[in-house]
Design a protein around this motif. Structure first.
Motif, mmCIF file in Angstrom:
data_model
loop_
_atom_site.group_PDB
_atom_site.id
_atom_site.type_symbol
_atom_site.label_atom_id
_atom_site.label_comp_id
_atom_site.label_asym_id
_atom_site.label_seq_id
_atom_site.Cartn_x
_atom_site.Cartn_y
_atom_site.Cartn_z
ATOM 1 N N THR A 153 5.793 -6.306 -3.829
ATOM 2 C CA THR A 153 6.972 -6.096 -3.015
ATOM 3 C C THR A 153 6.933 -6.832 -1.691
ATOM 4 O OG1 THR A 153 5.945 -4.113 -2.247
ATOM 5 C CG2 THR A 153 7.448 -3.897 -4.075
ATOM 6 N N ALA A 154 7.997 -6.686 -0.977
ATOM 7 C CA ALA A 154 8.244 -7.519 0.188
ATOM 8 C C ALA A 154 7.225 -7.331 1.290
ATOM 9 C CB ALA A 154 9.608 -7.188 0.740
ATOM 10 N N PHE A 155 7.127 -8.351 2.074
ATOM 11 C CA PHE A 155 6.253 -8.263 3.231
ATOM 12 C C PHE A 155 7.082 -8.648 4.435
ATOM 13 C CE2 PHE A 155 5.862 -11.865 0.551
ATOM 14 C CZ PHE A 155 6.020 -12.974 1.359
ATOM 15 N N ILE A 182 -0.883 -3.491 -0.659
ATOM 16 C CA ILE A 182 -1.104 -2.232 0.052
ATOM 17 C C ILE A 182 0.153 -1.372 0.056
ATOM 18 C CG2 ILE A 182 -0.573 -3.290 2.306
ATOM 19 C CD1 ILE A 182 -2.766 -1.457 3.502
ATOM 20 N N GLY A 183 -0.030 -0.059 -0.018
ATOM 21 C CA GLY A 183 1.079 0.890 0.090
ATOM 22 C C GLY A 183 0.536 2.217 0.590
ATOM 23 N N GLY A 184 1.371 3.254 0.560
ATOM 24 C CA GLY A 184 0.930 4.571 1.013
ATOM 25 C C GLY A 184 1.293 4.813 2.474
ATOM 26 N N GLY A 185 0.591 5.754 3.117
ATOM 27 C CA GLY A 185 0.960 6.208 4.457
ATOM 28 C C GLY A 185 0.803 5.142 5.534
ATOM 29 N N ALA A 186 1.776 5.132 6.467
ATOM 30 C CA ALA A 186 1.726 4.178 7.588
ATOM 31 C C ALA A 186 1.156 4.901 8.814
ATOM 32 C CB ALA A 186 3.129 3.644 7.857
ATOM 33 N N PHE A 187 -0.137 5.153 8.810
ATOM 34 C CA PHE A 187 -0.774 5.866 9.921
ATOM 35 C C PHE A 187 -1.915 5.012 10.467
ATOM 36 C CE2 PHE A 187 0.859 9.071 6.970
ATOM 37 C CZ PHE A 187 1.818 9.639 7.794
ATOM 38 N N GLY A 233 8.348 9.529 -6.272
ATOM 39 C CA GLY A 233 9.449 9.017 -7.080
ATOM 40 C C GLY A 233 9.038 7.841 -7.940
ATOM 41 N N SER A 234 8.357 6.889 -7.366
ATOM 42 C CA SER A 234 7.938 5.719 -8.148
ATOM 43 C C SER A 234 6.866 4.956 -7.379
ATOM 44 C CB SER A 234 9.116 4.796 -8.432
ATOM 45 O OG SER A 234 9.671 4.353 -7.234
ATOM 46 N N VAL A 235 6.062 4.243 -8.131
ATOM 47 C CA VAL A 235 5.075 3.352 -7.523
ATOM 48 C C VAL A 235 5.291 1.994 -8.161
ATOM 49 C CG1 VAL A 235 2.627 2.829 -7.228
ATOM 50 C CG2 VAL A 235 3.389 5.206 -7.235
ATOM 51 N N PHE A 236 5.426 0.959 -7.339
ATOM 52 C CA PHE A 236 5.547 -0.380 -7.898
ATOM 53 C C PHE A 236 4.802 -1.329 -6.975
ATOM 54 C CE2 PHE A 236 9.402 0.965 -5.666
ATOM 55 C CZ PHE A 236 9.434 0.080 -4.605
ATOM 56 N N GLY A 237 4.605 -2.531 -7.426
ATOM 57 C CA GLY A 237 3.942 -3.513 -6.575
ATOM 58 C C GLY A 237 2.455 -3.630 -6.832
ATOM 59 N N TYR A 238 1.930 -2.840 -7.803
ATOM 60 C CA TYR A 238 0.518 -3.002 -8.150
ATOM 61 C C TYR A 238 0.400 -4.051 -9.243
ATOM 62 C CZ TYR A 238 2.074 0.109 -11.843
ATOM 63 O OH TYR A 238 2.776 0.656 -12.880
ATOM 64 N N GLY A 263 10.161 3.325 5.175
ATOM 65 C CA GLY A 263 9.250 2.560 4.317
ATOM 66 C C GLY A 263 9.629 2.776 2.864
ATOM 67 N N HIS A 264 8.704 2.562 1.969
ATOM 68 C CA HIS A 264 8.992 2.799 0.556
ATOM 69 C C HIS A 264 7.697 3.126 -0.175
ATOM 70 C CE1 HIS A 264 7.345 -1.067 -0.756
ATOM 71 N NE2 HIS A 264 7.867 -1.563 0.342
ATOM 72 N N GLU A 265 7.835 3.483 -1.456
ATOM 73 C CA GLU A 265 6.696 4.016 -2.207
ATOM 74 C C GLU A 265 5.892 2.950 -2.936
ATOM 75 O OE1 GLU A 265 8.993 6.668 -4.547
ATOM 76 O OE2 GLU A 265 8.725 8.324 -3.176
ATOM 77 N N GLY A 266 6.351 1.710 -2.860
ATOM 78 C CA GLY A 266 5.661 0.649 -3.577
ATOM 79 C C GLY A 266 4.516 0.052 -2.778
ATOM 80 N N LEU A 267 3.961 -1.044 -3.292
ATOM 81 C CA LEU A 267 2.934 -1.793 -2.581
ATOM 82 C C LEU A 267 3.524 -3.161 -2.197
ATOM 83 C CD1 LEU A 267 1.289 0.211 -4.541
ATOM 84 C CD2 LEU A 267 -0.610 -1.355 -4.181
ATOM 85 N N GLU A 268 3.035 -3.719 -1.119
ATOM 86 C CA GLU A 268 3.456 -5.052 -0.691
ATOM 87 C C GLU A 268 2.246 -5.959 -0.611
ATOM 88 O OE1 GLU A 268 5.447 -4.833 3.032
ATOM 89 O OE2 GLU A 268 7.033 -3.523 2.269
ATOM 90 N N PRO A 269 2.450 -7.259 -0.852
ATOM 91 C CA PRO A 269 1.335 -8.179 -0.680
ATOM 92 C C PRO A 269 1.063 -8.437 0.803
ATOM 93 C CG PRO A 269 3.296 -9.374 -1.388
ATOM 94 C CD PRO A 269 3.673 -7.929 -1.307
ATOM 95 N N ARG A 270 -0.176 -8.640 1.119
ATOM 96 C CA ARG A 270 -0.582 -9.039 2.471
ATOM 97 C C ARG A 270 -1.563 -10.199 2.348
ATOM 98 N NH1 ARG A 270 3.122 -6.601 3.800
ATOM 99 N NH2 ARG A 270 3.298 -4.792 5.164
ATOM 100 N N VAL A 271 -1.551 -11.044 3.354
ATOM 101 C CA VAL A 271 -2.447 -12.207 3.341
ATOM 102 C C VAL A 271 -3.195 -12.258 4.659
ATOM 103 C CG1 VAL A 271 -2.594 -14.695 3.064
ATOM 104 C CG2 VAL A 271 -0.744 -13.454 1.975
#
Ligand code: AHR
Length: 693
Positions: A23-25, A120-125, A79-84, A153-161
């Protein structure tokens, strides 16, 4: 865990059946290179793919991570997990919930490439849920998860570089941490860490080809169809004796012609719920008695039976697939049906000859039952009854014709399917699962476009769950998945399973063509893309149904209308190459309230010579184009400046075809410019881009 960190190309196996809703970055422009390099680069080095049965050489501390990566379908109440990537990921919500804490640390590795890419996804802490890079014992970089307690935010994962050029040659470790002891979103998700010299393309959406991605031949039976004796599917659909449009036995010629155009590979019949109280013998021979269909509460004239079905299949060029009565029927009745169709001897084989068909029908695909797990089904079974019934029915059917392929009614549910596999798995070739994701609202309104788009990632979860059960019971590879009833929209038949609420009149709402819009087309395309991504396990799927109700073709006394989904099947059948080729893709996010979904969905196919490629891109956004970077230089060399594309989009997301307006949504040939390596995919569109090496 199996393969990290070590110096190797990312293996082909790794890309098997990849879930690639990367997902988006959007908020992380600083970590993404915006250049679009087409230079050849050194192979990537895997650090952690999290596809194994445990964490391998990564070290677990605390209780947040459990003992193994988590299958992507395990949502842990979300609800959903995507981006893995692939099938599994790190997700600290699932093993022990939000309250658990701990760390997951990679073994030490040398930094040998310019970039470290991960998801990466999950809590923004900040400081509590995230991923850190440690170089020579010091924390150099940290990324935090994506969703905060204000529900942003959202429940998916996003790429990071991470650009790590300045640390080349140094020793490093990666730490995934979850130090948040409770509260919503006190968890971290992460997946697929690798080193690469290739910067990932800048911008929000991209498609790139991983190192060594290997083509896998998919089974064209994923483009199959289903037909049931319900409403106007058979009678008044494909079969209408007396109609000027019908042939001598009553088969509608205009329907046959349209379905030949669709090149339907297989059609499942006669149900559905209908079959669970259907006795096939009364639908054979010259004498046909009408009978009362207890599933759908109507009289069935019984004039369309086995011979008519098989002839119709031959006319449209499809393989017949018969679903048997495992509700009120017996193993003996099922196997007698096999005898009738496939043998020239025995009471029933001889009956077929006497009925006027000297040549065997040679029906290869047979299923034991339909949804026998459900209370709505006539003669529903308990889990204790089901395994033995499937085993004994299969035994009798195979003893009648050992060449048949056997399916049995299952579902993505442990309590039903695992016992079934343990008891009867050794005799089965497929498990049959079904899915309808949008049921009509209480106010009788179909779900609007955007709500339908939020459902587009769901079918793949059911596929994954079933794959996991096959894997755990040791049948993966030998038993395949047939998603042999599926549609975005559940059929409208108030009263199913509850005759007191029966409303026969309401079934006519299924015929309202304005329901079947670009939402249906794009959901269906995403479903087919999911089958491609899981093509090693999902080898059959049947759209439900083929004509009328929610079907691809609307049939009325004077003609037909090709609904939006008709064009989807036609385009997939005509434009795809024969092999699926895994890609990575990243996407912006589309939201509907708190729900989210990747804006684009992507699948790539190629021919055996890897010279011709068809890229399918779905842009779910109802309003905006999707600027999508393509990194296909490894496949086709330098990209052309423009590319011909076939697009299905209509004038709006709600466009549909109807009597008198048959061509509101039809495929168009357009030319798309490729600028700075990016192509603009139109809104609410299914787009096929063809590349030639
Ligand atoms: O709504 C259609 C019905 O759905 C089919 O008959 C059955 O198989 C499923 O429950």
């Amino acid at each position: 865990m199996s393969r990290h960190p070590r110096k190797t190309r990312i293996s082909a196996k790794l890309y098997r059946a990849t879930t690639l809703f990367l997902t988006a970055f959007l908020a992380s422009a600083t970590v993404v290179d915006s250049s679009f390099s087409q230079e050849a680069s050194k192979p990537s080095i895997m650090i952690g793919d999290f596809e194994g049965k445990d964490y391998g050489d990564w070290t677990v501390e605390g209780d947040a991570f459990g003992t193994a990566p988590v299958w992507g379908y395990k949502l842990g109440g979300m609800g959903s997990v995507f981006g893995y990537r692939g099938e599994k990921l790190v997700n600290t919500l699932v093993p022990n919930g939000d309250a658990a804490t701990g760390t997951l640390t990679s073994p030490e590795f040398a930094i040998e490439r310019d970039y470290i890419v991960f998801h990466i996804g999950g809590g923004a802490f900040p400081g509590e849920t995230g991923v850190s890079l440690i170089v020579d014992g010091k924390t150099i970089k940290t990324e935090t998860g994506l969703f905060n307690q204000s529900r942003v935010g959202h429940e998916g994962l996003e790429p990071r570089v991470w650009n790590v050029k300045e640390f080349l040659g140094r020793k490093a470790k990666i730490v995934v941490f979850d130090k948040k002891a409770g509260g919503d979103w006190g968890h971290i998700k992460a997946d697929y860490f690798y080193q690469t010299d290739e910067s990932i393309p800048g911008g929000a959406n991209y498609v790139l080809l991983p190192d060594d991605a290997q083509p896998v031949e998919y089974n064209p039976m994923i483009l199959g169809q289903f037909i049931e004796h319900f409403h106007r599917q058979v009678y008044g659909g494909i079969f209408e004796p007396g109609s000027p449009l019908a042939d001598e036995i009553g088969l509608r010629k205009d329907v046959v012609e349209a379905l030949r155009e669709l090149r339907v590979p297989i059609v499942r019949w006669p149900g559905g719920c209908f079959v669970s109280a259907y006795h096939w013998i009364y639908g054979t021979g010259a004498e046909r008695q009408p009978y009362f269909d207890k599933a759908w509460h109507v009289e069935d004239p019984n004039t369309f039976g086995t011979a008519e079905y098989v002839k119709w299949c031959r006319l449209i060029g499809a393989e017949p697939y018969i679903c048997t009565n495992a509700g009120t029927g017996t193993p003996e009745e099922m196997s007698d049906w096999v005898e009738y169709c496939n043998l020239n001897v025995g009471k029933y084989g001889r009956k077929r000859i006497a009925d006027g068909d000297p040549e065997p029908f040679n029906v290869k695909y047979w299923s034991v039952g339909n949804e026998n797990w459900g209370g709505h089904e006539m003669g529903a079974k308990t889990v204790e009854e089901w395994g033995p019934l499937v085993r004994e029915s299969s035994k009798l059917m195979i003893n009648t014709d050992p060449n048949i392929k056997l399916l049995a009614a299952a579902l993505p549910n442990e309590n039903w399917t695992v016992p079934l596999l343990k008891t009867a798995g050794h005799l089965l070739d497929y498990v049959s699962i079904h899915g309808y994701w949008s049921w009509i609202d209480k106010d009788k309104k179909p779900a609007p476009y955007i709500r339908c788009m939020m459902l587009t990632t769901r079918p793949e979860l059911d596929m994954l769950h079933t794959i996991d059960m096959l894997d755990r019971t040791g049948f993966r590879g030998r038993i395949k998945i047939a998603f042999d009833e599926w549609n975005l929209r559940g059929w409208h038949h108030p009263g199913i399973g509850n005759p007191k609420a029966l409303d026969l009149e309401a079934r006519k709402l299924n015929d309202d063509n304005s329901v079947y819009t670009m939402a249906d087309a794009l959901f269906s395309a995403c479903f087919l893309n999911s089958c491609l991504r899981r093509c090693e396990d999902v080898t059959m799927a049947c759209f439900s149904p083929v004509v009328n109700v929610r079907g691809a073709l609307y049939v009325y006394p004077e003609g037909i209308v090709k609904r939006t989904t008709f064009h989807v099947f036609k385009l997939y059948g005509e434009l795809l190459e024969k092999n699926y080729l895994p890609v990575d893709f990243a996407s912006e996010i589309l939201k509907d309230g708190e729900q989210s979904t990747p804006k684009i969905d992507v699948a790539l196919t190629c021919d055996d010579a890897k010279e011709r490629f068809t890229l399918v891109v779905v842009n779910k956004d109802p309003e905006n184009a999707a600027q999508t970077a393509l990194r296909f230089d490894k496949l086709v060399g330098k990209l052309p400046e423009e590319i011909k594309a076939t697009v299905l989009q209509g004038s709006s997301a709600d466009s549909y075809n109807d009597v008198g307006n048959e061509n509101a949504v039809v495929p168009e040939e357009i030319t798309l410019k490729i600028e700075d390596g990016k192509v603009s995919i139109p809104p609410h569109a299914l787009c096929f881009l063809r590349f030639v090496k």
